[in-house]
Design a protein around this motif. Structure first.
Motif, PDB file in Angstrom:
ATOM      1  N   CYS A  48      35.665 -11.486 -11.787  1.00  0.00           N
ATOM      2  CA  CYS A  48      36.550 -10.364 -12.873  1.00  0.00           C
ATOM      3  C   CYS A  48      35.711  -9.953 -13.547  1.00  0.00           C
ATOM      4  CB  CYS A  48      37.470 -11.278 -13.112  1.00  0.00           C
ATOM      5  SG  CYS A  48      38.368 -11.323 -11.706  1.00  0.00           S
TER       6      CYS A  48
ATOM      7  N   LEU B 285      33.969  -6.798 -12.737  1.00  0.00           N
ATOM      8  CA  LEU B 285      35.260  -5.927 -13.084  1.00  0.00           C
ATOM      9  C   LEU B 285      35.587  -5.399 -13.600  1.00  0.00           C
ATOM     10  CD1 LEU B 285      36.940  -6.989  -9.382  1.00  0.00           C
ATOM     11  CD2 LEU B 285      34.943  -5.626  -9.370  1.00  0.00           C
ATOM     12  N   SER B 286      35.418  -5.447 -14.863  1.00  0.00           N
ATOM     13  CA  SER B 286      35.983  -5.512 -15.884  1.00  0.00           C
ATOM     14  C   SER B 286      35.143  -4.028 -16.650  1.00  0.00           C
ATOM     15  CB  SER B 286      36.382  -6.539 -17.000  1.00  0.00           C
ATOM     16  OG  SER B 286      37.520  -7.610 -16.753  1.00  0.00           O
TER      17      SER B 286
ATOM     18  N   ALA C 263      35.179  -1.285 -14.987  1.00  0.00           N
ATOM     19  CA  ALA C 263      36.372  -0.142 -14.919  1.00  0.00           C
ATOM     20  C   ALA C 263      36.821   0.136 -17.099  1.00  0.00           C
ATOM     21  CB  ALA C 263      37.449  -1.456 -15.355  1.00  0.00           C
TER      22      ALA C 263
ATOM     23  N   GLN D 182      40.747 -10.064 -21.098  1.00  0.00           N
ATOM     24  CA  GLN D 182      39.763  -9.059 -20.199  1.00  0.00           C
ATOM     25  C   GLN D 182      41.682  -8.390 -19.633  1.00  0.00           C
ATOM     26  OE1 GLN D 182      37.611 -11.179 -17.499  1.00  0.00           O
ATOM     27  NE2 GLN D 182      35.364 -10.941 -18.970  1.00  0.00           N
TER      28      GLN D 182
ATOM     29  N   VAL E 109      42.511  -4.568 -20.405  1.00  0.00           N
ATOM     30  CA  VAL E 109      41.966  -3.398 -19.288  1.00  0.00           C
ATOM     31  C   VAL E 109      43.463  -2.624 -19.651  1.00  0.00           C
ATOM     32  CG1 VAL E 109      41.944  -2.950 -17.284  1.00  0.00           C
ATOM     33  CG2 VAL E 109      39.443  -4.713 -17.844  1.00  0.00           C
TER      34      VAL E 109
ATOM     35  N   ASN F  68      41.903   1.274 -23.150  1.00  0.00           N
ATOM     36  CA  ASN F  68      40.392   0.696 -22.394  1.00  0.00           C
ATOM     37  C   ASN F  68      39.974   1.580 -22.033  1.00  0.00           C
ATOM     38  OD1 ASN F  68      43.278   2.120 -21.156  1.00  0.00           O
ATOM     39  ND2 ASN F  68      44.427   1.339 -19.832  1.00  0.00           N
TER      40      ASN F  68
ATOM     41  N   THR G  12      41.681  -4.923 -12.088  1.00  0.00           N
ATOM     42  CA  THR G  12      39.784  -4.359 -12.415  1.00  0.00           C
ATOM     43  C   THR G  12      39.875  -3.581 -10.917  1.00  0.00           C
ATOM     44  OG1 THR G  12      40.030  -7.024 -11.210  1.00  0.00           O
ATOM     45  CG2 THR G  12      39.740  -6.370 -13.970  1.00  0.00           C
TER      46      THR G  12
END
Length: 522
Positions: free
Chosen positions: A242, A245-246, A249, A382, A386, A392, A474
């Motif tokens: 995660c 992925l964050s 992103a 996170q 996001v 973001n 994400t």
């Protein structure tokens, strides 16, 4: 890293995939994945190793000879706990009285899979042959497992010192075929005698110490903790995924995981997480991989990532070390002689001690729960970063994937995450310091390990929901980031071809232009 958390977890997964159809119990080699497998797969069979069967018979024969010579041994020809000042040579009656007085639970029951986990753990510990039980007692327990019979066991009532007396006493009641005991057989609830009859299992008449040997241990905690820790370890790995992925992103930086940084603060877990993150982000298309010192400075842009990305290795490092240590401790408990007294025919010794005191597991599960709380805090931070268009870097509000005027994306999930995190915060509180004197002050200190394990299981469930939310968020964020980059290039091309549109295009958010351009034009 040979003893890394990632290696431990991946080894668990591999073992879980390759569980044999028959698991042989020998008191020394039972693993967390095997306990998990037995707990949820009724078709798996267990048996007692040939060597262990011989040792069990020798151990029981040794105890019998000592008793024939008039030796007084706790829990055999005495009372129990604070009542150990009384004596009786009616061995069978003493064991029956033990099971009867501890079968005092009420309320909700453990799920069948957790009971099966406790049953296989107790069978394995007894197979070490330090408890004075005959082989037929342990074989009867494995027969119950193999025919998918598990007693209804009350959820509450154990202080996990002098063992998990109450919950294990219901397993003992199943072994002796208690008439009013309800059991699950193949998912159907029925009386214990009916289930035994259908399975062709004869109830056991417990001999000297055998009732005590079954219940006077923390094997319910150990068995319950094994599947819980398996899932907890997976969640820590997924938290790292995660985080990767964050970072993608939010177009974060891999610089945060540079080996030099973590060699300057060389905690084992921190170094491992940093290394894992570099592997996760290898060949990614969105994160910034060039060192900041080699990039042109941009006024108005953050010079470094916020803490939920930049300090994730430092944040999760202790969780990796904690879960590794908890797995080590629980594995020891799965393979130990942990009742009282210890009876050793090998060295001609009968020793009164307290291996049933579950404080090691209580601390381990408290700390594992804290590690899950650490994962949750990072995931919550996170998610909040996001999903929020103010944080973001150009993604739509609530991460909406269409017209933001009629679609509110992950707003509901955002609220749910706050609820999950608040509840997780509550469960993170330690259990091991909530100790009251019990049983006429004989059990003046007790571990509460099973309650701690139960709370950790609750924490696992909550973090699983948080992880699912963050993975979905994400994944959508990365899709939107990719779309945004394409749209911005197209806008730039359009502005170059038609300069008079540049000012207008600059005032419209890319997602409005893409998803609701007609409304914006009007």
């Amino acid at each position: 890293m040979a003893n890394s958390h990632a290696r431990t977890t991946l080894t668990f997964i591999q073992k879980r995939k390759n569980i044999p159809e028959i698991i042989t119990l020998d008191g020394t080699t039972l693993t967390i994945p095997e306990v998990l497998a037995v707990s949820i797969e009724p078709k798996l069979k267990v048996n007692i190793g040939k060597k262990s069967m011989g040792e069990l018979e020798a151990n029981a024969a040794y105890l019998k000879k000592k008793l024939e010579k008039g030796l007084v041994v706790y829990g055999i020809n005495t009372g129990f706990g604070g009542s150990a000042d009384v004596r009786s040579w009616e061995f069978e009656d003493v064991q029956k009285a033990l099971i009867r007085h501890v079968n005092a639970g009420m309320g909700r029951f453990f799920s069948t899979d957790k009971v099966r986990a406790a049953m296989v753990t107790r069978a394995n510990c007894l197979s070490k042959a330090y408890s004075g039980v005959r082989s037929e007692v342990v074989t009867n327990l494995t027969n119950l497992i193999n025919t998918d019979i598990a007693p209804e066991v009350p959820l509450r009532g154990s202080v996990s010192a002098s063992g998990d007396l109450m919950p294990l006493s219901y397993i003992a009641a199943a072994i002796i075929g208690r008439k009013d005991l309800k059991v699950s057989k193949g998912g159907k609830i029925m009386s214990c005698p009916q289930a035994l009859a259908e399975a062709g299992i004869s109830p056991v008449v417990l001999g000297p110490k055998e009732g005590l040997a079954i219940i006077n241990a923390d094997s319910f905690t150990a068995g319950f903790s094994a599947p819980t820790l398996y899932d907890a370890n997976l969640l820590l790995l997924l938290t790292q995924v995660c985080t990767g992925l964050s970072i993608e992103a939010l177009e974060g930086r891999t610089e945060s995981f540079h080996p030099l940084i973590h060699s300057c603060l060389p905690h084992i877990g921190q170094k491992e997480i940093a290394s894992n993150m570099l592997s996760i982000l290898e060949d990614n298309k969105l994160a910034i991989t060039t060192l900041d010192m080699n990039l042109p400075d941009k006024y108005g842009f953050l010079k470094q990532d916020r803490y939920s990305l930049r300090s994730s290795a430092q944040w999760l490092g202790s969780a990796a070390e904690t879960l590794n240590e908890s797995c080590r401790r629980i594995t020891i408990e799965l393979n130990s002689a942990n009742d009282n007294p210890i009876i050793d025919h090998r060295t001609d010794k009968i020793l009164h001690g307290a291996n049933f005191q579950g404080e090691t597991m209580s601390i381990a599960m408290d700390q594992s729960r804290q590690a899950l709380g650490i994962c949750g805090k990072l995931q919550f931070a996170q998610f909040s970063e996001v999903v929020n268009e103010k944080l973001n870097f150009g993604l739509p509000p609530n991460l909406s994937g269409c017209d933001i005027n009629v679609d509110f994306g992950f707003k509901g999930c955002d609220t749910a995450m706050a609820s999950y995190m608040s509840e997780l915060d509550h469960f993170v509180n330690p259990m091991s310091n909530h100790v009251l004197s019990a049983e006429t002050h004989n059990q003046s200190i007790n571990s509460m390990a099973l309650v701690s394990a139960r709370f950790t299981s609750e924490a696992v469930e909550i973090l699983q929901m948080m992880t699912a939310n963050l993975l979905l968020l994400t994944a959508q964020a990365i899709d939107l980031r990719h779309i945004r980059n394409i749209v911005l290039k197209e806008i730039d091309t359009l502005a170059q071809e038609y300069p008079n549109t540049a000012t207008t295009l600059d005032k419209i958010e890319w997602y409005d232009l893409l998803f609701s351009s007609e409304k914006k034009t009007c």
